[in-house]
Enzyme design. Sequence first.
Site, PDB file in Angstrom:
ATOM      1  N   GLY A   1       1.588  -7.759  -5.315  1.00 14.13           N
ATOM      2  CA  GLY A   1       1.200  -8.728  -4.305  1.00 14.13           C
ATOM      3  C   GLY A   1       2.113  -8.678  -3.097  1.00 14.13           C
ATOM      4  CG  ASP A   2       6.220 -10.409  -2.741  1.00 12.86           C
ATOM      5  OD1 ASP A   2       5.945 -11.054  -1.727  1.00 12.86           O
ATOM      6  OD2 ASP A   2       6.827 -10.889  -3.702  1.00 12.86           O
ATOM      7  CG  LEU A   3       6.479  -4.206  -3.142  1.00 12.22           C
ATOM      8  CD1 LEU A   3       6.838  -3.155  -4.181  1.00 12.22           C
ATOM      9  CD2 LEU A   3       7.532  -4.239  -2.046  1.00 12.22           C
TER      10      LEU A   3
END
Length: 415
Positions: free
Chosen positions: A188-190
């Site tokens: 999700g973040d990356l």
Amino acid sequence: MSSAPMPAAQAPAAAPAGADPLPLAGLRVLDLSQVMAGPFCCMLLGDMGADVIKVEPPKSGDQTRKAMGFRMKGSDSPGFLALNRNKRSIELNLKSEAGRAVFYDLVRTADIVVENSRPGVSRKLGVDYETLEKINPAIVYASISGFGQSGPWSQRPGFDLIAQAMSGVMSAMGIKGQQPVKSGVSVGDLGAGLFALYGILSAVIGRQATGRGQFVDASLFEAALGLSIWEATEFWATGRSPEPMGSANRMSAPYQAFAASDGMFVLGAANQKLWTLLCQTIARPDLLEDPRFAENRDRLQNREALVEALNEVFLTDTVANWIERLLGAGIPAGPINDFAQSLSSEHVIARNMVQELVHPVEGTIRTLGFPVRLSRTPQALRRHPPLLGEHTEEILAELGHSDRLADFRAEGAFG
């Protein structure tokens, strides 16, 4: 996990004599983001040559500086060091009028702004897109949030774990019948950082025709969902939500981990040619005649029986021997490495994916290399992850404010 010492990392390759400037040289990025998604996006921009100025709250800085449960020599966490190379740092109190005045001067010189506050926070601080567009109509402004700038979930706090859970990713990971498992890699973040980068560069190219920037809206939730291509397709095709499958693939079989006599390895016989080669290589031509395994769709429907039949064969020899035989026949296969094994492998070293940089506090530290390569403009580790406010005076001098440093400090611009 292997405890063998890692080999010395290679130094970054020197740029060829007369090499062209890095492709993003000349672009200035103001990095208002913290933690992972935004800093990762801005680090990639810096790797490609952009001048990335990390605008940090006084005294505390990016909250990741103090996060994570371990340290090396200094007070900045390894997580911060991993996400903030090729940047400069300036401390600015954006809650003060003087701090905002300096920031607006920076905006006049900038091309890109990246922030990842909850929707509405940047507006309260007076650093939102609508405000900055009036100062610099060419600005490309990217907001990375948990769920995007609109919709009923937009005001929810968002972390990678939440995005993986609510997007459906966690429901399709792990082992069927066991507890939900999230991806250890922060998809999700990356993913949000990568999608934001894609939007930013598209907007930068687009403004060449119009002269105007635009707003880029990226989210952890939509990044996780956007990467779930196989899973969404399976749901629409079958009407059933995909279930966890361990290491197996939803569209091909055999394509997963198998047990050898001394451990596990993976192979991918992802088409009919490879399936035929596999049966020949393991001396099981009878499997080619088995109607349960005739076509890929048959093998998918009878995956458990297929795995049982193959494991009976693979348990008769070692991981190394099976991989050698399979690769010799042209069948994709490999060991399941831990990171000690991966990062010390001959291939990783040969591809320069472990590099070293010198930090003023930590000394020599390792960092991941560049996962994409440009032939004429190779990236380089130009700057160590900055100390908090390390470049404040330098940046103010570039803005022509060298003689106003004391005044700005007295007016609360830096704290």
